[in-house]
Design an enzyme around this catalytic site. Sequence first.
Site: not given
Ligand SMILES: O=C(O)C(=O)C[C@H](O)[C@@H](O)CO
Length: 254
Positions: A48, A73, A87, A149, A151, A177
């Site tokens: 993000h 990430r 790498d 993650q 989510e 998320d």
């Molecule tokens: O779903 C979420 O919460 C995350 O994975 C963290 C976010 O991406 C976010 O707040 C990053 O700034």
Amino acid sequence: MQERPNSLKAAVTAGRAHIGLWCSLASALTTEIVAGSGVGWVLIDGEHSPNDLRSIVSQLQVLNGSACEGAVRLRSDDPDLIKQMLDAGARSLMIPNVRSADQARAIVSAMSYAPHGIRGFSVAHRANSFGRIAGYHANARQQQLLAVQIECETGVANAAEIAAVEGVDVLFVGPGDLSTNMGAMGNPGAPHVQEAIASVRKAAAAAGKASGILAPVKADADRYIAEGFTMVAVGSDLGLLARGSDALVASFNR
Ligand SMILES: O=C(O)C(=O)C[C@H](O)[C@@H](O)CO
């Protein structure tokens, strides 16, 4: 030369809470400042944030010689991205929105050299200090950490199977998320989302794996740590700068 031990992996696989900070500003300077706080790890966000491979490498470089582990990430589970990032010297990877055990197995494979996986072979790169780390290729997996993650509801439903995949170290909840996917946009405190978050933690623990979460409110972070989450991000460079500057300016506008 020996590869530096991965302090984040050592802590969370031993069940010790290790706090981190999210780095969203895509800046080596701010990552250097944040890492200097003594925090255990930082998350360099390639999903993000406006990061590219070079800005991520610059942030990893400012962590050289520091006790702070730089986790990265990626924006997806693309095996080519994974190869390039490994790498480039990232060995703690976070992959967003992992939904099934098969997907988790494919990610582990992308992180592993043959015969265990499909990671492409390059003799010298930043990860092995340009060829100076003896035995890197044979031992690369040892210092790698994989945080997948969780989510969405599918990921929650499959959390036990995902946690059981060999090579997955951490189930890391994405609370923004997950709450959005569960119909409570941006409100991870909603009871049904809290239930899902607890079920991810329990699924990880049942498989002997660690769990993690981003919790920028201290009371939430304290509670998650008390419940057993170990890889806990307690704030971000962006949040600290935005809220700090807001509060400073507001303090002069009475
Ligand atoms: O779903 C979420 O919460 C995350 O994975 C963290 C976010 O991406 C976010 O707040 C990053 O700034």
